[in-house]
Design a protein around this motif. Structure first.
Motif, PDB file in Angstrom:
ATOM      1  N   CYS A   1       0.810  -1.218   0.000  1.00 61.55           N
ATOM      2  CA  CYS A   1       0.000   0.000   0.000  1.00 61.55           C
ATOM      3  C   CYS A   1       0.840   1.263   0.000  1.00 61.55           C
ATOM      4  O   CYS A   1       0.313   2.358   0.152  1.00 61.55           O
ATOM      5  CB  CYS A   1      -0.961   0.005   1.184  1.00 61.55           C
ATOM      6  N   ALA A   2       2.163   1.116  -0.184  1.00 63.80           N
ATOM      7  CA  ALA A   2       3.018   2.300  -0.207  1.00 63.80           C
ATOM      8  C   ALA A   2       4.250   2.034  -1.059  1.00 63.80           C
ATOM      9  O   ALA A   2       4.674   0.892  -1.239  1.00 63.80           O
ATOM     10  CB  ALA A   2       3.450   2.679   1.208  1.00 63.80           C
TER      11      ALA A   2
ATOM     12  N   GLU B   1      -0.964   8.906 -10.823  1.00 59.35           N
ATOM     13  CA  GLU B   1      -1.822   7.719 -10.867  1.00 59.35           C
ATOM     14  C   GLU B   1      -1.739   6.926  -9.570  1.00 59.35           C
ATOM     15  O   GLU B   1      -2.756   6.406  -9.084  1.00 59.35           O
ATOM     16  CB  GLU B   1      -1.449   6.841 -12.057  1.00 59.35           C
TER      17      GLU B   1
ATOM     18  N   ARG C   1      -1.240   8.161  -6.624  1.00 59.87           N
ATOM     19  CA  ARG C   1      -2.053   8.901  -5.656  1.00 59.87           C
ATOM     20  C   ARG C   1      -3.538   8.695  -5.925  1.00 59.87           C
ATOM     21  O   ARG C   1      -4.330   8.533  -4.983  1.00 59.87           O
ATOM     22  CB  ARG C   1      -1.705  10.385  -5.689  1.00 59.87           C
ATOM     23  N   ARG C   2      -3.927   8.666  -7.179  1.00 60.56           N
ATOM     24  CA  ARG C   2      -5.336   8.431  -7.510  1.00 60.56           C
ATOM     25  C   ARG C   2      -5.802   7.084  -6.994  1.00 60.56           C
ATOM     26  O   ARG C   2      -6.962   6.931  -6.565  1.00 60.56           O
ATOM     27  CB  ARG C   2      -5.538   8.511  -9.035  1.00 60.56           C
ATOM     28  N   ARG C   3      -4.896   6.108  -6.985  1.00 62.30           N
ATOM     29  CA  ARG C   3      -5.233   4.765  -6.512  1.00 62.30           C
ATOM     30  C   ARG C   3      -5.089   4.632  -4.988  1.00 62.30           C
ATOM     31  O   ARG C   3      -5.275   3.540  -4.459  1.00 62.30           O
ATOM     32  CB  ARG C   3      -4.345   3.734  -7.205  1.00 62.30           C
ATOM     33  N   GLY C   4      -4.747   5.698  -4.313  1.00 68.15           N
ATOM     34  CA  GLY C   4      -4.650   5.666  -2.863  1.00 68.15           C
ATOM     35  C   GLY C   4      -3.356   5.104  -2.325  1.00 68.15           C
ATOM     36  O   GLY C   4      -3.269   4.753  -1.137  1.00 68.15           O
ATOM     37  N   VAL C   5      -2.331   5.021  -3.167  1.00 66.42           N
ATOM     38  CA  VAL C   5      -1.031   4.510  -2.736  1.00 66.42           C
ATOM     39  C   VAL C   5      -0.283   5.613  -1.987  1.00 66.42           C
ATOM     40  O   VAL C   5      -0.185   6.743  -2.457  1.00 66.42           O
ATOM     41  CB  VAL C   5      -0.201   4.035  -3.946  1.00 66.42           C
ATOM     42  N   ARG C   6       0.239   5.291  -0.830  1.00 65.87           N
ATOM     43  CA  ARG C   6       1.003   6.265  -0.048  1.00 65.87           C
ATOM     44  C   ARG C   6       2.462   6.253  -0.503  1.00 65.87           C
ATOM     45  O   ARG C   6       2.964   5.228  -0.967  1.00 65.87           O
ATOM     46  CB  ARG C   6       0.872   5.949   1.430  1.00 65.87           C
TER      47      ARG C   6
ATOM     48  N   GLU D   1       4.615  11.806   1.809  1.00 64.77           N
ATOM     49  CA  GLU D   1       4.241  12.053   3.204  1.00 64.77           C
ATOM     50  C   GLU D   1       5.445  12.114   4.131  1.00 64.77           C
ATOM     51  O   GLU D   1       5.339  12.662   5.233  1.00 64.77           O
ATOM     52  CB  GLU D   1       3.309  10.936   3.699  1.00 64.77           C
TER      53      GLU D   1
ATOM     54  N   HIS E   1      -6.484  -0.730  -9.324  1.00 63.15           N
ATOM     55  CA  HIS E   1      -7.056   0.523  -9.862  1.00 63.15           C
ATOM     56  C   HIS E   1      -7.998   1.145  -8.819  1.00 63.15           C
ATOM     57  O   HIS E   1      -8.631   0.464  -8.055  1.00 63.15           O
ATOM     58  CB  HIS E   1      -7.841   0.235 -11.143  1.00 63.15           C
TER      59      HIS E   1
END
Length: 225
Positions: free
Chosen positions: A7-8, A112, A114-119, A144, A225
């Motif tokens: 996730c990051a 992209e 960031r759009r997918r919520g990846v930190r 971050e 996605h």
């Protein structure tokens, strides 16, 4: 935990996110011009030899030396007095876009992710000004956290570099993917429990002991996605 749980992304900076215009990281592109204004007559051959000494100084240092220490080594090799005025001029503020640029695949990939919520965070052997450089290049808001060698007083592959970034995100190593253009540093991250990819833009497909990619866009296949 498998890569499906990622996730990051933890990015190296130089060679991954940005590159020097003209191909040289240090000293800055205006170094010769500045020195010549104080000491005319230094030849290109003398500059090249002194910069090579500065490169060795940087590579052998346990951390990331400050700019003044680095410049003193080169100026000393040139036989030039490292006056406060000259040292200040060598680090005078200039617009980073005059000597740095992002790779073409960086901004669309970060957008992209960031759009997918990846930190995202940065893990870099660099000076403290790195976030400001990224800000001038329009990419700092994607990150971050920063793990910077000159701030942490250690360099990759010291585990503290990687752990500082993942801890700042509140994540376990296995939840983070580390990207670097040095395969050995990716191997070190994998040994610590991180997922990893070596970014090999120009190596012509030579053998690599760790998983690799040739563009940052390939990261998107690892995140939903």
């Amino acid at each position: 935990m498998t890569e499906s749980a990622l996730c990051a992304v933890l990015f190296d900076s130089g060679g991954v996110l940005m590159q020097p215009i003209g191909g040289r990281w240090n000293p800055r592109a205006d170094f010769e011009q500045t020195v010549l204004s104080h000491a005319p007559g230094i030849t290109p051959q003398q500059f090249a030899a002194a910069i090579a000494v500065g490169d060795r100084f940087m590579s052998e240092a346990p951390g990331t030396p400050d700019f003044d220490s680095y410049h003193r080594v080169i100026l000393g090799e040139l036989g030039i007095d490292a006056s406060d005025a000259l040292l200040a001029e060598l680090t005078r503020p200039v617009e980073p876009t005059a000597f740095l640029e992002t790779f073409p695949d960086v901004l669309p990939t970060l957008q992209e992710l960031r759009r997918r919520g990846v930190r995202m965070a940065v893990v870099s052997d660099a000076w403290p000004e790195l976030p400001e450089l990224h800000s001038s290049l329009g990419i700092s808001d994607f990150f971050e956290a920063y793990a910077i060698s000159a701030v942490l007083e250690c360099r990759k592959p010291d585990p503290r570099m990687y752990h500082h970034a993942s801890s700042a995100l509140g994540l376990e190593p296995a939840q983070c993917l580390f990207i670097d253009d040095d395969p050995a540093l990716v191997e070190a991250a994998i040994a610590l429990g991180y997922a990893g990819r070596a970014l090999r833009r120009t190596d012509g497909g030579e053998p690599c002991d760790v998983p690799s990619i040739t563009t940052l866009g390939e990261l998107l296949s690892l995140f939903a996605h």
